[in-house]
Design an enzyme around this catalytic site. Structure first.
Site, PDB file in Angstrom:
ATOM      1  N   ASP A 198       0.833  -1.208   0.000  1.00  0.00           N
ATOM      2  CA  ASP A 198       0.000   0.000   0.000  1.00  0.00           C
ATOM      3  C   ASP A 198       0.859   1.246   0.000  1.00  0.00           C
ATOM      4  O   ASP A 198       1.855   1.323   0.731  1.00  0.00           O
ATOM      5  CB  ASP A 198      -0.849   0.038   1.281  1.00  0.00           C
ATOM      6  CG  ASP A 198      -2.271  -0.429   1.057  1.00  0.00           C
ATOM      7  OD1 ASP A 198      -2.777  -0.327  -0.078  1.00  0.00           O
ATOM      8  OD2 ASP A 198      -2.887  -0.898   2.033  1.00  0.00           O
ATOM      9  N   GLU A 255     -13.942  -2.589  -1.536  1.00  0.00           N
ATOM     10  CA  GLU A 255     -14.086  -2.694  -0.073  1.00  0.00           C
ATOM     11  C   GLU A 255     -15.453  -2.220   0.380  1.00  0.00           C
ATOM     12  O   GLU A 255     -15.873  -1.108   0.075  1.00  0.00           O
ATOM     13  CB  GLU A 255     -12.990  -1.868   0.628  1.00  0.00           C
ATOM     14  CG  GLU A 255     -13.135  -1.918   2.153  1.00  0.00           C
ATOM     15  CD  GLU A 255     -11.891  -1.530   2.932  1.00  0.00           C
ATOM     16  OE1 GLU A 255     -10.820  -1.350   2.324  1.00  0.00           O
ATOM     17  OE2 GLU A 255     -11.999  -1.429   4.163  1.00  0.00           O
TER      18      GLU A 255
HETATM   19  O1  KIV Z   1      -4.698  -1.968   4.224  1.00  0.00           O
HETATM   20  C1  KIV Z   1      -5.237  -3.052   3.946  1.00  0.00           C
HETATM   21  O2  KIV Z   1      -5.024  -4.069   4.610  1.00  0.00           O
HETATM   22  C2  KIV Z   1      -6.137  -3.096   2.793  1.00  0.00           C
HETATM   23  C3  KIV Z   1      -7.027  -4.287   2.667  1.00  0.00           C
HETATM   24  C4  KIV Z   1      -8.108  -4.213   3.673  1.00  0.00           C
HETATM   25  C5  KIV Z   1      -7.547  -4.445   1.311  1.00  0.00           C
HETATM   26  O3  KIV Z   1      -6.168  -2.197   2.027  1.00  0.00           O
END
Ligand code: KIV
Length: 257
Positions: free
Chosen positions: A82, A174
């Protein structure tokens, strides 16, 4: 090196994609050994591991630190990392920060929302991008199910199409109505990976600490605890504490001569 094309093939062959988050080498090793297709270093680590209130507090340095550990634990895995809040506000900052994560060892980055110029510039530079639509934890002010009304559903259908056309190889949906997630999954040629988005997505993702019952502060409807490790962890530590206090630990055979 796994290519992003395998995920498109899975969609075409109706083979479900499994994604699980991991935040350190032990969790990465477990997720990879469990045959997950994708290991996600999610910024959810801010809440589940670092004790922040929201993912907005997560920094690029936090992500780099955890990504390094995940790469050490599962070097063969397809790892998506991310990009944290405010690290991809412009194509320039996105490029710089995504490259840092790629250099740290992930195969792709994930960004929240329909930011077409940013997605295009990363993809054009050869950085695979996973999209994320529906509830966007970095900017959400409320965690309500998305897409129940027709106006919001139409907007999400349009945004997910734009995210696909900008070049994302897959997209997380989500917390949206199962009916809308089904429609989006049918409309897109890239795979959808659902979390709280029903069973018709091309794959599913859960947070490691939710799935194993380690994070128990709250439990959204879509979370299934496959294990109750929080309780196991407390029991194990409490038994050790009792044994130390009673003298039952360590035994002679647990001591060096
Ligand atoms: O940060 C995370 O773990 C996510 C998932 C919930 C898809 O973005």
């Amino acid at each position: 090196m796994i290519s992003t094309a395998v995920f498109r093939e899975k969609k075409e062959k109706a083979r479900k994609i499994v994604m699980i988050t991991a935040y350190d080498s032990a969790s990465a090793e477990a997720v990879h050994a469990a045959s997950a297709d994708i290991v996600l270093v999610g910024d959810s680590l801010g809440v589940t591991v670092l004790g922040y209130q929201t993912t907005r507090e997560v920094t690029l340095a936090d992500m780099e630190h955890h990504l390094k550990a995940v790469v050490r634990g599962a070097p063969q895995a397809f790892i998506v990392c991310d990009m944290p809040f405010q690290t991809y506000d412009t194509p320039e900052s996105a490029m710089r920060n995504a490259q840092t994560l790629i250099d740290t060892g992930c195969a792709a980055v994930k960004i929240e929302g329909c930011n077409v110029p940013v997605i295009k510039s990363l993809v054009n530079a050869g950085i695979p991008v996973m999209g994320h639509a529906g509830v966007l934890p970095q900017t959400a002010t409320e965690y309500k199910v998305r897409g129940k009304d027709s106006v919001e559903a139409a907007r999400l259908r349009e945004e997910t199409r734009q995210i696909q056309d900008a070049g994302c190889f897959a997209i997380v949906l989500e917390c949206m109505s199962a009916a809308l997630a089904k429609t989006i999954t049918q409309e897109l040629f890239i795979p959808t990976i659902g979390i709280g988005a029903g069973k018709e997505c091309d794959g599913q993702v859960l947070v490691f600490n939710d799935l194993l019952g380690i994070f128990t502060k709250f439990k959204p409807k879509f979370v299934r605890h496959y294990k109750g490790l929080k309780k196991e962890m407390i029991d194990g530590c409490a038994t050790f504490a009792c044994d130390v206090r009673s003298g039952a630990y360590p035994l002679n055979e647990e001591s060096y001569r």
